[in-house]
Design a protein around this motif. Structure first.
Motif, PDB file in Angstrom:
ATOM      1  N   ASP A 102       0.617  -0.883  -0.126  1.00 41.15           N
ATOM      2  CA  ASP A 102       0.112   0.355  -0.041  1.00 41.15           C
ATOM      3  C   ASP A 102       1.145   1.200   0.285  1.00 41.15           C
ATOM      4  N   SER A 148      -7.349  -1.523   2.896  1.00 35.64           N
ATOM      5  CA  SER A 148      -5.702  -2.322   2.246  1.00 35.64           C
ATOM      6  C   SER A 148      -6.072  -3.014   1.439  1.00 35.64           C
ATOM      7  N   VAL A 149      -6.676  -4.083   2.183  1.00 34.97           N
ATOM      8  CA  VAL A 149      -6.250  -5.334   0.776  1.00 34.97           C
ATOM      9  C   VAL A 149      -7.895  -5.502  -0.631  1.00 34.97           C
ATOM     10  N   GLY A 150      -7.925  -4.858  -1.347  1.00 38.67           N
ATOM     11  CA  GLY A 150      -9.091  -5.137  -2.180  1.00 38.67           C
ATOM     12  C   GLY A 150      -9.400  -3.774  -2.490  1.00 38.67           C
ATOM     13  N   HIS A 182      -5.859  -1.057  -2.014  1.00 40.08           N
ATOM     14  CA  HIS A 182      -4.711  -0.813  -2.752  1.00 40.08           C
ATOM     15  C   HIS A 182      -3.860  -2.278  -2.748  1.00 40.08           C
ATOM     16  N   VAL A 183      -4.012  -3.288  -2.374  1.00 41.66           N
ATOM     17  CA  VAL A 183      -3.102  -3.952  -1.976  1.00 41.66           C
ATOM     18  C   VAL A 183      -4.394  -5.328  -2.839  1.00 41.66           C
ATOM     19  N   ALA A 184      -3.817  -6.505  -4.170  1.00 46.21           N
ATOM     20  CA  ALA A 184      -4.468  -7.369  -3.867  1.00 46.21           C
ATOM     21  C   ALA A 184      -4.186  -8.615  -2.426  1.00 46.21           C
ATOM     22  N   ASP A 185      -5.768  -8.922  -2.746  1.00 51.29           N
ATOM     23  CA  ASP A 185      -5.699 -10.563  -1.709  1.00 51.29           C
ATOM     24  C   ASP A 185      -4.565 -11.695  -2.249  1.00 51.29           C
ATOM     25  N   GLN A 186      -4.724 -11.876  -1.238  1.00 52.31           N
ATOM     26  CA  GLN A 186      -3.414 -13.485  -1.352  1.00 52.31           C
ATOM     27  C   GLN A 186      -3.967 -14.366  -0.171  1.00 52.31           C
TER      28      GLN A 186
END
Length: 84
Positions: free
Chosen positions: A13, A38-40, A42-46
């Motif tokens: 992020d 942040s996830v979804g 600015h940051v892709a989920d893992q």
């Protein structure tokens, strides 16, 4: 129980976010609160990977069941959250 605002630096992020957490929250709870911002977005989920929390500038993450109160973190202190 007390609300503690922590500055969250989520890996990947580009924005530090102030995340209010409870002193009795575990680091898993803290990671989930930071991920919600942040996830979804600015940051892709893992999926399948575990989120970890460490104090900024340290190499070792907190144990996942460590509470905010037990961590010694102070209000507005910066933490780093990342997928392990």
């Amino acid at each position: 129980m007390a609300t503690i605002p922590l500055a969250a630096n989520f890996d990947g992020d580009f924005v530090l976010k102030l995340v209010p957490v409870d002193s009795e929250n575990t680091m898993d709870d803290v990671a989930a609160a930071a991920a919600a911002n942040s996830v979804g977005i600015h940051v892709a989920d893992q999926p399948g990977r575990t989120l970890r929390v460490k104090k900024q500038g340290t190499d070792t993450p907190y144990a996942r069941d460590t509470t905010v109160a037990d961590s010694g973190l102070e209000p507005t202190e910066c933490i780093e959250i990342y997928f392990e």
